[in-house]
Design a protein around this motif. Sequence first.
Motif, PDB file in Angstrom:
ATOM      1  N   SER A  58      12.244 -11.337  -9.187  1.00  0.00           N
ATOM      2  CA  SER A  58      11.503 -11.957 -10.296  1.00  0.00           C
ATOM      3  C   SER A  58      12.440 -12.436 -11.389  1.00  0.00           C
ATOM      4  O   SER A  58      12.063 -13.283 -12.203  1.00  0.00           O
ATOM      5  N   HIS A  59      13.658 -11.907 -11.420  1.00  0.00           N
ATOM      6  CA  HIS A  59      14.657 -12.333 -12.399  1.00  0.00           C
ATOM      7  C   HIS A  59      15.607 -13.386 -11.821  1.00  0.00           C
ATOM      8  O   HIS A  59      16.629 -13.698 -12.429  1.00  0.00           O
ATOM      9  N   ALA A 117      20.801  -9.029 -14.562  1.00  0.00           N
ATOM     10  CA  ALA A 117      19.434  -8.781 -14.099  1.00  0.00           C
ATOM     11  C   ALA A 117      19.190  -7.296 -13.864  1.00  0.00           C
ATOM     12  O   ALA A 117      18.111  -6.776 -14.182  1.00  0.00           O
ATOM     13  N   ARG A 120      18.357  -5.595 -17.026  1.00  0.00           N
ATOM     14  CA  ARG A 120      16.990  -5.845 -17.475  1.00  0.00           C
ATOM     15  C   ARG A 120      15.955  -5.134 -16.611  1.00  0.00           C
ATOM     16  O   ARG A 120      14.838  -4.865 -17.053  1.00  0.00           O
ATOM     17  N   ALA A 121      16.337  -4.828 -15.372  1.00  0.00           N
ATOM     18  CA  ALA A 121      15.371  -4.283 -14.420  1.00  0.00           C
ATOM     19  C   ALA A 121      15.210  -2.772 -14.513  1.00  0.00           C
ATOM     20  O   ALA A 121      14.334  -2.209 -13.860  1.00  0.00           O
ATOM     21  N   GLU A 124      11.680  -1.842 -15.763  1.00  0.00           N
ATOM     22  CA  GLU A 124      10.630  -2.397 -14.903  1.00  0.00           C
ATOM     23  C   GLU A 124      10.555  -1.696 -13.553  1.00  0.00           C
ATOM     24  O   GLU A 124       9.478  -1.517 -12.990  1.00  0.00           O
TER      25      GLU A 124
END
Length: 328
Positions: A58-59, A117, A120-121, A124
Amino acid sequence: MKAYDIGGVLDRQHLADGLMNVNWRLDTRAGRFALKRVTDVPLDRLRRNLAVLPVLASHGVPTCTPLFTVHGDVIAEVRGDVYCLFPWSAGNHVRGTDLSPAQTSRLGTHLAGLHTALGRAVDEAGMPAVPASVTAEVTEASRAVQKADRLAAAVSARGAGDSFDAVAGVALEKRKILLDKHVHLRPEGDAPAGPHGWTHGDFQYRNLLWADGELKAVLDWDRLGVRPYAEEVVRTAQVQFGVEGVFDLERVSAFVSGYRLVVPLEPAALLDGARRLWWKRMTDFWQLEFHYDRGDHSCDDLFIADEALLHWWTERLDEVERAFVGAL
């Protein structure tokens, strides 16, 4: 494959590119898939790693997300073996020296984007937070000599042996000479320089698929873990561009430049990472441990190639390190 809802298997082909795990291409009534038998990753870690892949996709990271079994799991356990299944990704594994200069730079950019990424993950994907600091053991030269002596004894125990035994025996003696000559260059301290975070762990050509000049898929996330970013940058450069016993230093610089366009690693971090990896290679004998301790000969060719590179690298240590820190 009753564990997955993919219909009957029409054709199965073993893929020989992997070193640790076993992989097949499956042609089925539902399409083409990649089946992987995982042999060296604990189940809890495997599930954690597979859960990250949809988030990374998704990134914008080019990766394949696993399919669920008929029981809603990303892992299939069959007769004591562990499998996971992915949609098939078309492409080729391209050795580092076969990449164009532009592709080499983009490879660095891709790795930096992957690190970004992953950062950032974390939330999530429910991954553990990155610790405030990391450590990296720096092997004592005396310990490496002990390993070399133990393995040399294993070689001698085979008597006349074979051609690999002859090569290994000579290499072990030469390695001890190298260790004695260069022990003063051993990195100091167990705190690597520069930033750290979640990394792929094995970002190199065997786990990358290219098509039409572009990177299409990053495979094999078994070694996902927290490491210094410089460690992964340097290791990738070594595996990608250390070919036939020498470094392609122009490509090393282009790769690192591409990375630093996205993540501005300081020269001190890259220098520290390069020196630590060199010392790790100087004191490590993992391929010989596979051969003599496990009876696994799948990495014999790697030992011969890596041993040649280590000697070349040691003779040109300053030149290699300039290729890493001179970029940008």
